[in-house]
Design a protein around this motif. Structure first.
Motif, PDB file in Angstrom:
ATOM      1  N   LYS A 310       0.838  -1.191   0.000  1.00 34.49           N
ATOM      2  CA  LYS A 310       0.000   0.000   0.000  1.00 34.49           C
ATOM      3  C   LYS A 310       0.877   1.246   0.000  1.00 34.49           C
ATOM      4  O   LYS A 310       1.910   1.290   0.679  1.00 34.49           O
ATOM      5  CB  LYS A 310      -0.907   0.033   1.235  1.00 34.49           C
ATOM      6  N   ILE A 311       0.466   2.247  -0.754  1.00 34.82           N
ATOM      7  CA  ILE A 311       1.141   3.544  -0.789  1.00 34.82           C
ATOM      8  C   ILE A 311       0.078   4.626  -0.565  1.00 34.82           C
ATOM      9  O   ILE A 311      -0.935   4.651  -1.267  1.00 34.82           O
ATOM     10  CB  ILE A 311       1.853   3.788  -2.139  1.00 34.82           C
ATOM     11  N   LYS A 312       0.284   5.499   0.401  1.00 35.15           N
ATOM     12  CA  LYS A 312      -0.638   6.603   0.636  1.00 35.15           C
ATOM     13  C   LYS A 312      -0.030   7.901   0.123  1.00 35.15           C
ATOM     14  O   LYS A 312       1.117   8.224   0.448  1.00 35.15           O
ATOM     15  CB  LYS A 312      -0.957   6.739   2.123  1.00 35.15           C
ATOM     16  N   LEU A 313      -0.818   8.628  -0.657  1.00 37.51           N
ATOM     17  CA  LEU A 313      -0.394   9.904  -1.228  1.00 37.51           C
ATOM     18  C   LEU A 313      -1.364  10.997  -0.809  1.00 37.51           C
ATOM     19  O   LEU A 313      -2.553  10.742  -0.586  1.00 37.51           O
ATOM     20  CB  LEU A 313      -0.388   9.829  -2.755  1.00 37.51           C
ATOM     21  N   SER A 314      -0.863  12.215  -0.726  1.00 36.92           N
ATOM     22  CA  SER A 314      -1.776  13.344  -0.570  1.00 36.92           C
ATOM     23  C   SER A 314      -2.511  13.528  -1.900  1.00 36.92           C
ATOM     24  O   SER A 314      -2.077  13.043  -2.961  1.00 36.92           O
ATOM     25  CB  SER A 314      -1.003  14.619  -0.232  1.00 36.92           C
ATOM     26  N   HIS A 315      -3.631  14.219  -1.856  1.00 35.97           N
ATOM     27  CA  HIS A 315      -4.370  14.460  -3.103  1.00 35.97           C
ATOM     28  C   HIS A 315      -3.530  15.278  -4.088  1.00 35.97           C
ATOM     29  O   HIS A 315      -3.621  15.073  -5.308  1.00 35.97           O
ATOM     30  CB  HIS A 315      -5.687  15.181  -2.796  1.00 35.97           C
ATOM     31  N   ARG A 316      -2.697  16.159  -3.549  1.00 35.41           N
ATOM     32  CA  ARG A 316      -1.838  16.947  -4.444  1.00 35.41           C
ATOM     33  C   ARG A 316      -0.800  16.064  -5.122  1.00 35.41           C
ATOM     34  O   ARG A 316      -0.563  16.191  -6.334  1.00 35.41           O
ATOM     35  CB  ARG A 316      -1.145  18.045  -3.633  1.00 35.41           C
ATOM     36  N   GLU A 317      -0.178  15.145  -4.342  1.00 34.13           N
ATOM     37  CA  GLU A 317       0.792  14.217  -4.954  1.00 34.13           C
ATOM     38  C   GLU A 317       0.123  13.379  -6.035  1.00 34.13           C
ATOM     39  O   GLU A 317       0.685  13.170  -7.112  1.00 34.13           O
ATOM     40  CB  GLU A 317       1.379  13.295  -3.880  1.00 34.13           C
ATOM     41  N   PHE A 318      -1.078  12.889  -5.730  1.00 33.76           N
ATOM     42  CA  PHE A 318      -1.778  12.033  -6.689  1.00 33.76           C
ATOM     43  C   PHE A 318      -2.091  12.780  -7.978  1.00 33.76           C
ATOM     44  O   PHE A 318      -1.991  12.219  -9.082  1.00 33.76           O
ATOM     45  CB  PHE A 318      -3.068  11.507  -6.061  1.00 33.76           C
ATOM     46  N   SER A 319      -2.427  14.060  -7.849  1.00 33.32           N
ATOM     47  CA  SER A 319      -2.761  14.843  -9.054  1.00 33.32           C
ATOM     48  C   SER A 319      -1.536  15.101  -9.915  1.00 33.32           C
ATOM     49  O   SER A 319      -1.667  15.399 -11.111  1.00 33.32           O
ATOM     50  CB  SER A 319      -3.406  16.175  -8.652  1.00 33.32           C
ATOM     51  N   ASP A 320      -0.340  14.984  -9.321  1.00 31.97           N
ATOM     52  CA  ASP A 320       0.891  15.226 -10.079  1.00 31.97           C
ATOM     53  C   ASP A 320       1.296  14.024 -10.937  1.00 31.97           C
ATOM     54  O   ASP A 320       2.181  14.137 -11.791  1.00 31.97           O
ATOM     55  CB  ASP A 320       2.048  15.557  -9.127  1.00 31.97           C
ATOM     56  N   TYR A 321       0.668  12.846 -10.698  1.00 30.75           N
ATOM     57  CA  TYR A 321       1.024  11.634 -11.422  1.00 30.75           C
ATOM     58  C   TYR A 321      -0.223  11.099 -12.144  1.00 30.75           C
ATOM     59  O   TYR A 321      -1.259  10.891 -11.505  1.00 30.75           O
ATOM     60  CB  TYR A 321       1.556  10.560 -10.474  1.00 30.75           C
TER      61      TYR A 321
END
Length: 341
Positions: A310-321
């Motif tokens: 499992k990898i948890k990202l902030s919504h901002r990190e997720f939007s960058d990828y």
């Protein structure tokens, strides 16, 4: 200050086994554990409501195992507060204090406490007219007024709404600091423990599986049961091979044995995984996204790399990828985030 030595107790089909616990003066000690694991039974043994089948309880080096509850001068607050509904707030607070102090002293202590707790305006009200947070403050005032040797709290925030819970956490921290009170608090809520505790114990299936400072317990679980209970998502079996910890052909960590111990699992938090590769760095991996779960505060990725992680990202990190199920993904795990069991 408080010592529980090898205590066991059977109640019906439930047993707590060989509990050893030490709480020093001034500590805010929280015992974490799932429901039904024996936390309340342990607290009630310490308070004197039950006698252990085996083992001893000591307070300031005095054996109090058979001492009646009323002689221990401990303050106990249950999760449902246990206020007397037919008495006013004032009479509830003074109920025990009048047995310990002259009435004039008890009144002086009460007025100082209700001012500190912000409930002076409630003195003539009855418990059923109060909010949950107000009832909790009254219950705390009722035990603090007797100047207890230790404050025992049984899931004190479990029935409160989120805003009241946050306010009472702040209040409990302030009480601990202002009164230099020793507190033993049981809960299943990790946020409570991380916010309030100086020391933590984890209770699982009637045993105290680990104790230590909050940092030690949360960041260095000592066995698989504790790590799983604490919600560490990535716990992967493996073995040491030639100076590495090998989980699969794709998942190999440079990790020499720690203090010569033989570990069987590596663990790391989903929040510590970093996207992107770092040329020449250790612990860089490649995987395939198999699931994406959008949560309020983060996005959780499921990634297959020979093992599911499992990898948890902030919504901002997720939007960058530009990630979707089936996407290839490169990531790395800082060596400081790795632990071994």
């Amino acid at each position: 200050m408080l010592k529980v030595a090898n205590v066991s107790k059977r109640l019906g089909d439930f047993t707590i086994n060989s509990i050893n616990l030490e709480v020093d003066r001034g500590q805010y000690f929280i015992i974490l554990g799932p429901s039904g694991t024996g936390k309340t039974v342990l607290l009630e043994i310490i308070a004197g409501f039950h006698h252990p089948d085996k083992g001893r309880v000591y307070l300031y080096d005095k054996d109090i195992t058979r001492l009646p509850a009323e002689a221990r001068k401990m303050g106990f607050v249950y999760q449902d507060y246990m206020l007397f509904p037919h008495m006013t707030v004032k009479d509830n607070i003074l109920f025990g204090a009048k047995k310990c102090f002259p009435l004039s002293d008890a009144l002086d202590k009460m007025m100082r406490l209700v001012d500190i707790l912000g409930i002076a305006h409630l003195l003539d009200r009855f418990p059923l007219t109060l909010s949950g947070g107000e009832q909790q403050r009254v219950a705390l005032a009722r035990v603090l007024i007797i100047e207890p040797t230790i404050l025992l709290l049984d899931e004190p925030l479990s029935s409160l709404d989120p805003n009241s819970k946050e306010a009472l956490q702040i209040e409990l921290k302030r009480i601990h600091e202002k009164f230099d009170t020793t507190i033993l608090h049981i809960t299943h809520d990790f946020n409570e423990a991380m916010s309030l505790a100086t020391h933590v114990g984890v209770m699982i299936d009637g045993t105290l599986a680990q104790t230590g400072t909050a940092d030690e317990v949360f960041n260095h679980p000592k066995n698989l049961d504790v790590a799983s209970f604490l919600g560490i998502e990535n716990i992967i079996p493996g073995q040491y091979v030639d100076g590495t910890f090998k989980c699969s052909e794709q998942l190999v960590f440079p990790a020499p044995p720690v203090n010569g111990q033989d570990f069987s699992y590596i663990y790391f938090s989903s929040k510590d995984v970093r996207l992107g590769s770092q040329p020449g760095a250790c612990n860089c991996f490649h995987g395939v996204v198999t699931g994406i779960s959008l949560q309020k505060d983060f996005v959780c990725l499921s990634v297959d790399m020979g093992h599911q992680i499992k990898i948890k990202l902030s919504h901002r990190e997720f939007s960058d990828y530009p990630l979707a199920c089936g996407s290839n993904i490169d990531f790395h795990i800082p060596g400081s985030s790795l632990g071994f069991i």
